[in-house]
Design a protein around this motif. Structure first.
Motif, short mmCIF file in Angstrom:
data_model
loop_
_atom_site.label_atom_id
_atom_site.label_comp_id
_atom_site.label_asym_id
_atom_site.label_seq_id
_atom_site.Cartn_x
_atom_site.Cartn_y
_atom_site.Cartn_z
N ILE A 74 0.84 -1.20 0.00
CA ILE A 74 0.00 0.00 0.00
C ILE A 74 0.87 1.25 0.00
N LEU A 75 1.92 1.25 0.81
CA LEU A 75 2.82 2.40 0.84
C LEU A 75 3.50 2.61 -0.52
N GLN A 76 3.84 1.51 -1.19
CA GLN A 76 4.45 1.63 -2.52
C GLN A 76 3.45 2.17 -3.54
N VAL A 77 2.23 1.68 -3.49
CA VAL A 77 1.22 2.08 -4.47
C VAL A 77 0.79 3.53 -4.25
N ARG A 78 0.80 3.98 -3.02
CA ARG A 78 0.45 5.39 -2.74
C ARG A 78 1.35 6.35 -3.50
N GLY A 79 2.57 5.97 -3.72
CA GLY A 79 3.51 6.84 -4.41
C GLY A 79 3.33 6.87 -5.92
N TYR A 80 2.39 6.10 -6.45
CA TYR A 80 2.18 6.05 -7.89
C TYR A 80 1.47 7.31 -8.37
N ASP A 81 2.00 7.93 -9.38
CA ASP A 81 1.36 9.08 -10.01
C ASP A 81 1.62 8.95 -11.50
N SER A 82 0.55 8.74 -12.26
CA SER A 82 0.72 8.51 -13.70
C SER A 82 1.31 9.73 -14.41
N ASN A 83 1.18 10.90 -13.82
CA ASN A 83 1.74 12.11 -14.44
C ASN A 83 3.24 12.25 -14.20
N LYS A 84 3.79 11.48 -13.27
CA LYS A 84 5.21 11.60 -12.94
C LYS A 84 6.01 10.40 -13.45
N GLN A 85 5.47 9.65 -14.38
CA GLN A 85 6.16 8.48 -14.93
C GLN A 85 7.10 8.92 -16.05
N ALA A 86 7.97 8.03 -16.43
CA ALA A 86 8.89 8.30 -17.53
C ALA A 86 8.09 8.49 -18.82
N ASP A 137 -9.45 -1.14 4.29
CA ASP A 137 -10.31 -0.38 3.39
C ASP A 137 -9.36 0.18 2.33
N LEU A 138 -9.22 -0.55 1.23
CA LEU A 138 -8.20 -0.21 0.24
C LEU A 138 -8.40 1.18 -0.35
N ASN A 139 -9.65 1.56 -0.64
CA ASN A 139 -9.87 2.89 -1.21
C ASN A 139 -9.40 3.99 -0.26
N ALA A 140 -9.72 3.85 1.01
CA ALA A 140 -9.31 4.86 1.99
C ALA A 140 -7.80 4.84 2.19
N GLU A 141 -7.22 3.66 2.28
CA GLU A 141 -5.78 3.57 2.53
C GLU A 141 -4.96 4.09 1.34
N LEU A 142 -5.42 3.83 0.12
CA LEU A 142 -4.68 4.31 -1.04
C LEU A 142 -4.84 5.81 -1.23
N ALA A 143 -5.93 6.37 -0.73
CA ALA A 143 -6.15 7.82 -0.84
C ALA A 143 -5.46 8.59 0.28
N ALA A 144 -5.01 7.90 1.32
CA ALA A 144 -4.39 8.57 2.47
C ALA A 144 -3.04 9.17 2.08
N THR A 145 -2.53 10.01 2.96
CA THR A 145 -1.23 10.63 2.71
C THR A 145 -0.12 9.58 2.82
N LYS A 146 1.01 9.89 2.21
CA LYS A 146 2.12 8.96 2.15
C LYS A 146 2.71 8.62 3.52
N ASP A 147 2.63 9.51 4.47
CA ASP A 147 3.35 9.32 5.73
C ASP A 147 2.53 8.62 6.82
N THR A 148 1.32 8.17 6.53
CA THR A 148 0.54 7.44 7.53
C THR A 148 0.64 5.95 7.26
N THR A 149 0.78 5.18 8.31
CA THR A 149 0.89 3.73 8.18
C THR A 149 -0.49 3.12 7.95
N PRO A 150 -0.64 2.29 6.92
CA PRO A 150 -1.93 1.64 6.69
C PRO A 150 -2.27 0.71 7.87
N THR A 151 -3.52 0.77 8.31
CA THR A 151 -3.95 -0.09 9.42
C THR A 151 -5.21 -0.84 9.03
#
Length: 153
Positions: A74-86, A137-151
């Motif tokens: 989840i922490l890895q996927v949160r960092g995904y941004d399609s606009n910042k890809q190569a 709750d995958l939708n909520a966890e993926l929408a959360a900020t990068k610095d919070t631990t998924p629970t």
């Protein structure tokens, strides 16, 4: 004499380049485990298919291991941004150069990797539910900020 040497050097260079193109490419280790090819069926229970099939080892994981692996992914996927890809040009050059000089194929299709990650998270979350563990709750966890631990909840 000079022309013969030049032809020999060019032939040798071509042979070496051809040999390099068959060298296996090293890939970056995956923190969660190797991704499986999409499957039309999930082997566990009667739940609908997610596109990710749990391996025999993954089916043996306990709640704690599944939860930890999901937190990392989840922490890895949160960092995904399609606009910042190569750019497409950079990915094209990488796909051209990798077979010749070797290297990783990581990042050639970031959208497909993102879809695989989401499918893996969904499959693991269903497995947690099957084992009567706390789920995410995958939708909520993926929408959360990068610095919070998924629970799990």
């Amino acid at each position: 004499m000079y022309a013969l040497r030049t032809h020999m050097v060019v032939a040798l260079a071509c042979a070496l380049a051809g040999g390099c193109s068959t060298a296996p490419a090293d890939t970056r280790p995956n923190l969660v485990g190797d991704m499986k090819a999409p499957s039309s069926e999930v082997t566990t229970g009667s739940l609908p298919a997610s596109g990710y099939q749990l391996s025999d080892n993954e089916l043996k994981y306990d709640c704690r291991k599944l939860t930890g692996m999901m937190q990392i992914r989840i922490l890895q996927v949160r960092g995904y941004d399609s606009n910042k890809q190569a750019s497409a040009a950079a990915r094209g050059l990488q796909s051209f150069a990798t077979p010749i000089w070797g290297g990783t194929k990581e990042g050639l299709d970031p959208e497909a990797q993102h879809r695989k990650d989401i499918a893996m998270l969904e499959a693991f979350n269903r497995r947690l539910a099957e084992k009567n563990c706390k789920t995410f709750d995958l939708n909520a966890e993926l929408a959360a900020t990068k610095d919070t631990t998924p629970t799990p909840r």
